[in-house]
Enzyme design. Structure first.
Site, PDB file in Angstrom:
ATOM      1  N   TYR A 103       0.956  -1.185   0.068  1.00  0.00           N
ATOM      2  CA  TYR A 103       0.004   0.153   0.011  1.00  0.00           C
ATOM      3  C   TYR A 103       0.734   1.343   0.028  1.00  0.00           C
ATOM      4  O   TYR A 103       1.444   1.424   1.028  1.00  0.00           O
ATOM      5  CB  TYR A 103      -1.041   0.111   1.235  1.00  0.00           C
ATOM      6  CG  TYR A 103      -1.776  -0.933   1.311  1.00  0.00           C
ATOM      7  CD1 TYR A 103      -2.340  -1.688   0.090  1.00  0.00           C
ATOM      8  CD2 TYR A 103      -2.509  -1.335   2.419  1.00  0.00           C
ATOM      9  CE1 TYR A 103      -3.237  -2.517   0.302  1.00  0.00           C
ATOM     10  CE2 TYR A 103      -3.735  -2.100   2.540  1.00  0.00           C
ATOM     11  CZ  TYR A 103      -4.229  -2.937   1.626  1.00  0.00           C
ATOM     12  OH  TYR A 103      -4.875  -3.761   1.469  1.00  0.00           O
ATOM     13  N   PRO A 122     -16.467  -3.622   2.018  1.00  0.00           N
ATOM     14  CA  PRO A 122     -17.577  -3.874   2.296  1.00  0.00           C
ATOM     15  C   PRO A 122     -19.043  -2.988   2.125  1.00  0.00           C
ATOM     16  O   PRO A 122     -20.194  -3.386   2.238  1.00  0.00           O
ATOM     17  CB  PRO A 122     -17.508  -3.674   4.015  1.00  0.00           C
ATOM     18  CG  PRO A 122     -16.379  -2.710   4.140  1.00  0.00           C
ATOM     19  CD  PRO A 122     -15.381  -2.810   3.037  1.00  0.00           C
ATOM     20  N   LEU A 123     -18.527  -2.056   1.377  1.00  0.00           N
ATOM     21  CA  LEU A 123     -19.491  -0.993   0.748  1.00  0.00           C
ATOM     22  C   LEU A 123     -19.470  -1.260  -0.760  1.00  0.00           C
ATOM     23  O   LEU A 123     -20.277  -0.393  -1.162  1.00  0.00           O
ATOM     24  CB  LEU A 123     -19.194   0.160   1.296  1.00  0.00           C
ATOM     25  CG  LEU A 123     -19.371   0.520   2.857  1.00  0.00           C
ATOM     26  CD1 LEU A 123     -19.104   2.071   3.166  1.00  0.00           C
ATOM     27  CD2 LEU A 123     -20.661   0.367   3.263  1.00  0.00           C
TER      28      LEU A 123
END
Length: 285
Positions: free
Chosen positions: A57, A206-207
């Site tokens: 990342y 998760p969205l």
């Protein structure tokens, strides 16, 4: 907060995913380093003891921020990373998943985070290949890292039910991290197998993903009704639905905003009843 075990760590069911503490495309530094540091410190100060990260990342950006914000780390903080990928100079995500590369990936995480041991490291699979001898060799590298004390637990990411069962035949698995949301329930069999075996299931995105698909959740009439009923945001309703699925679900919603962080952490106090979960299941069948 309610808790579930991630290997030897009892962790709050709402943790923090640090991926968004970078520049656009999970590449380069954040717009504000000070804001990123503040989000990390506030998360831990308000009860988060499970942080998800990865050396790729940024790359290294997020791990460096975690070290700057939180080192020396508080007792009981479970830092979970992942290996199996790397970034090139243009930001492309490339496989880095040969057994020796997995080992170097673990060591890079330890060095950047300045720790001797990680709570868990997820072996992230690139693509949808079936389990085979190569997967066995990757697992062997992870087992060696655990036996040598570099990690407390082995996790898997982006895996099928067949991968999970094959892995469990040779190693203890402490967590599985797969894409899962109201819009994407393809990994339900994996979640259910994890629940039967007491393994933490950690849904990423998760969205929904990409971001524009989130509007399909946020603008759904059932979500809107329930948001008003529970005095919550649509995002909180979608996250609360995940927590209601099974006690072994651990959330790692990511944000670079203090306001959204506090909203995410408040999800643990939203208990959807059966009628609410049925409405959501039907709305996104």
């Amino acid at each position: 907060m309610t808790t579930f075990r991630l290997g030897p760590f009892p962790v709050a069911r709402v943790g923090y995913g640090a991926m968004q503490l970078t520049g656009p495309g999970v590449f380069g530094p954040p717009a504000s380093r000070d804001d990123a540091i503040a989000v990390l410190r506030t998360a831990v100060e308000t009860g988060v003891n499970h942080i998800d990260t990865a050396e790729y990342y940024g790359p290294r950006v997020v791990n460096e921020l975690i070290r700057e914000a939180l080192h020396p780390y508080p007792d009981g903080l479970a830092i979970v990373s992942k290996v199996g990928a790397r970034r090139d100079d243009a930001g492309a995500v490339l496989p880095y998943d040969e057994p020796d590369e997995l080992r170097r990936g673990i060591e890079d995480n330890l060095r950047t985070l300045r720790v001797d041991r990680l709570a868990a490291v997820n072996l992230r699979l690139m693509g949808d290949s079936p389990p085979d001898g190569r997967f066995d060799a990757q697992l062997a590298a992870m087992v060696t890292a655990r036996e040598e004390g570099l990690i407390d637990g082995i996790g898997l990411s982006n895996v099928s039910l067949a991968h999970l069962r094959r892995a469990l035949a040779v190693a203890e698995i402490v967590c599985v991290q797969n894409s899962f949301s109201l819009l994407d329930r393809a990994s339900m069999p994996v979640l259910q197998e994890c629940a039967r075996r007491g393994i933490a299931f950690v849904p990423y995105v998760p969205l929904g993903w990409p971001r524009d698909r989130r509007e399909a959740i946020f603008n759904n009439p059932a979500v809107d009704r329930l948001a008003r009923r529970y005095q919550a945001t649509p995002a909180q309703i979608a996250l609360a639905w995940l927590l209601a699925l099974s006690p072994n679900v651990l959330l790692i919603p990511g944000t670079a905003s203090l306001r959204h962080l506090r909203e995410n952490l408040a999800v643990d106090r939203i208990e959807l009843d059966r009628d609410a979960t049925n409405q959501l299941d039907s709305a996104f069948a």
